[in-house]
Design a protein around this motif. Sequence first.
Motif, PDB file in Angstrom:
ATOM      1  N   CYS A 138       4.980   7.055  -6.317  1.00  0.00           N
ATOM      2  CA  CYS A 138       6.387   6.665  -6.290  1.00  0.00           C
ATOM      3  C   CYS A 138       7.118   7.235  -7.500  1.00  0.00           C
ATOM      4  O   CYS A 138       6.631   7.132  -8.627  1.00  0.00           O
ATOM      5  N   HIS A 139       8.269   7.836  -7.282  1.00  0.00           N
ATOM      6  CA  HIS A 139       9.034   8.416  -8.384  1.00  0.00           C
ATOM      7  C   HIS A 139       9.591   7.351  -9.313  1.00  0.00           C
ATOM      8  O   HIS A 139       9.944   7.621 -10.450  1.00  0.00           O
ATOM      9  N   ARG A 140       9.651   6.104  -8.851  1.00  0.00           N
ATOM     10  CA  ARG A 140      10.138   4.984  -9.666  1.00  0.00           C
ATOM     11  C   ARG A 140       8.971   4.242 -10.334  1.00  0.00           C
ATOM     12  O   ARG A 140       9.161   3.380 -11.163  1.00  0.00           O
ATOM     13  N   GLY A 141       7.742   4.604  -9.954  1.00  0.00           N
ATOM     14  CA  GLY A 141       6.560   4.010 -10.570  1.00  0.00           C
ATOM     15  C   GLY A 141       6.018   2.769  -9.884  1.00  0.00           C
ATOM     16  O   GLY A 141       5.096   2.130 -10.393  1.00  0.00           O
ATOM     17  N   HIS A 142       6.546   2.422  -8.718  1.00  0.00           N
ATOM     18  CA  HIS A 142       6.035   1.258  -7.990  1.00  0.00           C
ATOM     19  C   HIS A 142       4.633   1.548  -7.464  1.00  0.00           C
ATOM     20  O   HIS A 142       4.346   2.659  -7.021  1.00  0.00           O
ATOM     21  N   ARG A 143       3.778   0.519  -7.547  1.00  0.00           N
ATOM     22  CA  ARG A 143       2.400   0.656  -7.073  1.00  0.00           C
ATOM     23  C   ARG A 143       2.005  -0.549  -6.237  1.00  0.00           C
ATOM     24  O   ARG A 143       2.581  -1.627  -6.405  1.00  0.00           O
ATOM     25  N   PRO A 144       1.031  -0.383  -5.348  1.00  0.00           N
ATOM     26  CA  PRO A 144       0.554  -1.541  -4.591  1.00  0.00           C
ATOM     27  C   PRO A 144       0.170  -2.669  -5.548  1.00  0.00           C
ATOM     28  O   PRO A 144      -0.455  -2.434  -6.576  1.00  0.00           O
ATOM     29  N   GLY A 145       0.592  -3.876  -5.192  1.00  0.00           N
ATOM     30  CA  GLY A 145       0.303  -5.032  -6.034  1.00  0.00           C
ATOM     31  C   GLY A 145       1.459  -5.449  -6.928  1.00  0.00           C
ATOM     32  O   GLY A 145       1.455  -6.547  -7.468  1.00  0.00           O
ATOM     33  N   ASP A 146       2.443  -4.559  -7.120  1.00  0.00           N
ATOM     34  CA  ASP A 146       3.621  -4.933  -7.910  1.00  0.00           C
ATOM     35  C   ASP A 146       4.361  -6.059  -7.207  1.00  0.00           C
ATOM     36  O   ASP A 146       4.342  -6.167  -5.984  1.00  0.00           O
ATOM     37  N   SER A 147       5.040  -6.889  -7.989  1.00  0.00           N
ATOM     38  CA  SER A 147       5.755  -8.022  -7.434  1.00  0.00           C
ATOM     39  C   SER A 147       7.067  -8.213  -8.189  1.00  0.00           C
ATOM     40  O   SER A 147       7.122  -8.002  -9.402  1.00  0.00           O
ATOM     41  N   VAL A 158       9.733  10.048   2.218  1.00  0.00           N
ATOM     42  CA  VAL A 158       8.677  10.579   3.084  1.00  0.00           C
ATOM     43  C   VAL A 158       7.458  11.077   2.286  1.00  0.00           C
ATOM     44  O   VAL A 158       6.348  11.084   2.799  1.00  0.00           O
ATOM     45  N   GLU A 159       7.644  11.465   1.031  1.00  0.00           N
ATOM     46  CA  GLU A 159       6.518  11.925   0.209  1.00  0.00           C
ATOM     47  C   GLU A 159       5.666  10.757  -0.291  1.00  0.00           C
ATOM     48  O   GLU A 159       4.501  10.924  -0.581  1.00  0.00           O
ATOM     49  N   THR A 160       6.278   9.585  -0.401  1.00  0.00           N
ATOM     50  CA  THR A 160       5.603   8.433  -0.984  1.00  0.00           C
ATOM     51  C   THR A 160       5.163   7.420   0.071  1.00  0.00           C
ATOM     52  O   THR A 160       4.002   7.040   0.134  1.00  0.00           O
ATOM     53  N   ILE A 161       6.090   6.967   0.883  1.00  0.00           N
ATOM     54  CA  ILE A 161       5.864   5.978   1.941  1.00  0.00           C
ATOM     55  C   ILE A 161       5.121   4.738   1.411  1.00  0.00           C
ATOM     56  O   ILE A 161       4.022   4.419   1.833  1.00  0.00           O
ATOM     57  N   ASN A 162       5.721   4.063   0.449  1.00  0.00           N
ATOM     58  CA  ASN A 162       5.191   2.778  -0.007  1.00  0.00           C
ATOM     59  C   ASN A 162       5.510   1.716   1.035  1.00  0.00           C
ATOM     60  O   ASN A 162       6.590   1.714   1.614  1.00  0.00           O
ATOM     61  N   GLU A 220       0.832  -1.202   0.000  1.00  0.00           N
ATOM     62  CA  GLU A 220       0.000   0.000   0.000  1.00  0.00           C
ATOM     63  C   GLU A 220       0.868   1.253   0.000  1.00  0.00           C
ATOM     64  O   GLU A 220       2.067   1.185   0.213  1.00  0.00           O
ATOM     65  N   ARG A 221       0.254   2.382  -0.303  1.00  0.00           N
ATOM     66  CA  ARG A 221       0.960   3.663  -0.265  1.00  0.00           C
ATOM     67  C   ARG A 221       0.322   4.530   0.805  1.00  0.00           C
ATOM     68  O   ARG A 221      -0.888   4.744   0.813  1.00  0.00           O
ATOM     69  N   LEU A 222       1.150   5.046   1.721  1.00  0.00           N
ATOM     70  CA  LEU A 222       0.654   5.882   2.813  1.00  0.00           C
ATOM     71  C   LEU A 222       0.908   7.367   2.562  1.00  0.00           C
ATOM     72  O   LEU A 222       0.288   8.203   3.196  1.00  0.00           O
ATOM     73  N   GLY A 223       1.841   7.678   1.689  1.00  0.00           N
ATOM     74  CA  GLY A 223       2.182   9.076   1.423  1.00  0.00           C
ATOM     75  C   GLY A 223       1.251   9.721   0.414  1.00  0.00           C
ATOM     76  O   GLY A 223       0.382   9.082  -0.175  1.00  0.00           O
TER      77      GLY A 223
END
Length: 79
Positions: A9-18, A66-70, A2-5
């Motif tokens: 993500c500046h790298r493009g990671h999203r919840p569910g990525d593996s 701190v802006e993203t907090i994945n 999940e993302r709390l920030g």
Amino acid sequence: MERLGKCPCHRGHRPGDSWDFDRDRGQICPMVMHVAFPYIDILRYGGEIPQPGQKKGTAIFCCPDVETINVFKIEKIDE
């Protein structure tokens, strides 16, 4: 997981990525790898992560941005 920030993500990671650490290492954000590697190393060589309430062979941790907090989860998969 999940993302709390507030920011994506500046790298493009999203919840569910593996990713598979051995195959996909270059695709994982370097900041995440900085935090993840000690957990990976512990699990890879037979240690356990002392996180109460977590399933054996897993570790849950946050991205240091701190802006993203994945929130990420590592799972050791025995093949």
